[in-house]
Design an enzyme around this catalytic site. Structure first.
Site, PDB file in Angstrom:
ATOM      1  N   GLU A   1       4.261  39.976  -5.353  1.00  0.00           N
ATOM      2  CA  GLU A   1       2.869  39.687  -5.691  1.00  0.00           C
ATOM      3  C   GLU A   1       2.092  41.002  -5.737  1.00  0.00           C
ATOM      4  OE1 GLU A   1       0.476  36.332  -3.729  1.00  0.00           O
ATOM      5  OE2 GLU A   1      -0.320  38.132  -2.765  1.00  0.00           O
TER       6      GLU A   1
ATOM      7  N   ARG B   1       0.822  -1.217   0.000  1.00  0.00           N
ATOM      8  CA  ARG B   1       0.000   0.000   0.000  1.00  0.00           C
ATOM      9  C   ARG B   1       0.848   1.256   0.000  1.00  0.00           C
ATOM     10  NH1 ARG B   1      -3.259   1.844  -2.663  1.00  0.00           N
ATOM     11  NH2 ARG B   1      -4.101  -0.271  -2.640  1.00  0.00           N
TER      12      ARG B   1
ATOM     13  N   LYS C   1       1.592  24.835  -2.539  1.00  0.00           N
ATOM     14  CA  LYS C   1       0.350  24.230  -2.029  1.00  0.00           C
ATOM     15  C   LYS C   1       0.472  22.715  -2.148  1.00  0.00           C
ATOM     16  CE  LYS C   1      -2.476  28.275  -3.071  1.00  0.00           C
ATOM     17  NZ  LYS C   1      -3.603  28.840  -3.844  1.00  0.00           N
TER      18      LYS C   1
ATOM     19  N   LYS D   1       4.486  38.756  -0.471  1.00  0.00           N
ATOM     20  CA  LYS D   1       3.059  38.576  -0.638  1.00  0.00           C
ATOM     21  C   LYS D   1       2.314  39.709   0.065  1.00  0.00           C
ATOM     22  CE  LYS D   1       1.556  34.315  -0.512  1.00  0.00           C
ATOM     23  NZ  LYS D   1       1.309  34.036  -1.950  1.00  0.00           N
TER      24      LYS D   1
ATOM     25  N   ASP E   1      -1.738  38.628  -9.231  1.00  0.00           N
ATOM     26  CA  ASP E   1      -2.525  37.718  -8.407  1.00  0.00           C
ATOM     27  C   ASP E   1      -4.024  37.953  -8.582  1.00  0.00           C
ATOM     28  OD1 ASP E   1      -2.942  35.709  -6.410  1.00  0.00           O
ATOM     29  OD2 ASP E   1      -3.348  37.320  -4.976  1.00  0.00           O
TER      30      ASP E   1
END
Length: 289
Positions: free
Chosen positions: A204, A107, A142, A174, A225
């Protein structure tokens, strides 16, 4: 993708994280009391891993790494290279070793192979949609905790490129960084003061005003963005050739071609790693030769 690219990618820190993740995955399963009750260490078995759908393959070289944790030597033959597209029914790997060891590892091996192949398969679809444009497909951070390196490797296997593996690869300003620092100009100034030499900086931008300010700074890349198409097109026209451009946010397989034709250097897509459906593989025992 030749297997040696796997070895090139998984060096030092990347390999350490991969092996740690494999170790944790095996530990999560605990003792395989079922297999231990049915087989002795001398009971040998042969198995094949088969694709149950057409897919790009990624993660095959992880199979021998998983088996190495079993304590007894297993024979592994990988029939295809990562990055290849296989059809349903293709035997991608053949393995031989103690039956209990193969079943304990089954697995974990399949979880890696199915998940990473799913990422590579989706990435290949996005890359195909960009064919003929100047735009390069990027992933994002992410990723699932603990799987950053395997997932970004799978993007490479699918033909995409990595944005940054760690926070130190590129300094990215950011919205929260900019708001806290007071402005883009001040944030860039502080970074270039603290870090010498300063790594490349990406900013950004949420508005055309921010794009205008960022263009006046000594930076490598501007990310647009979540801008609508018309605003993004205007923003791109403002950026000098010396600064790279990237578009991110709400990008899908249906929209990426239209976005690319606006002319950005890069498009980053988070769903490559956070939303790719797993590909389907199975392990089947076959009579020993």
């Amino acid at each position: 993708m030749p297997t040696n690219l796997f070895d090139e990618f998984f060096q030092s820190e990347a390999r350490m994280f991969l092996l740690a993740t494999i170790r944790i995955a095996l530990a999560e399963d605990g003792s395989d009391l079922t297999s231990q009750g049915l087989f002795t260490d001398s009971d040998m078995a042969q198995a094949m891993i088969v694709a149950k759908q057409q897919t790009v393959v990624a993660g095959l070289p992880i199979i021998p790494l998983v088996l190495e944790f079993g304590g007894q030597e297993c024979q592994v033959h990988l029939n295809v290279d990562d990055g290849e597209t296989v059809s349903e029914g293709t035997m991608v790997a053949a393995i031989q070793g103690p039956a209990s060891q193969l079943l304990k590892a089954e697995r974990v091996m399949l979880n890696f192979l199915c998940h990473l192949s799913g990422i590579a398969n989706m990435t290949a679809q996005y890359v195909q949609a960009l064919k003929g444009t100047k735009t390069t497909l990027l992933d994002t951070r992410k990723t699932l905790p603990g799987l950053r390196f395997p997932e970004k490797y799978a993007v490479l296997a699918g033909g995409g490129k990595n944005h940054r593996l760690t926070l130190s690869d590129m300094l990215m300003l950011k919205d929260n960084h900019i708001d806290r620092a007071g402005s883009i100009t001040e944030a860039v100034r502080q970074l270039q003061t603290v870090h010498s030499p300063c790594p490349p900086i990406e900013v950004e931008c949420r508005t055309l005003e921010e794009v205008d300010e960022a263009c006046k700074c000594d930076i490598k890349r501007i990310m647009l963005d979540n801008m609508d198409a018309e605003t993004a097109k205007t923003a791109l026209s403002m950026v000098p050739d010396a600064i790279e451009t990237e578009i991110s946010g709400n990008v899908s397989l249906e929209t990426i071609r239209d976005i690319a034709e606006i002319g950005p250097d890069f498009i980053s897509v988070g769903k490559l790693t956070h939303s790719a459906p797993s590909s389907d593989f199975s392990m089947q025992f076959v009579p020993l030769r």
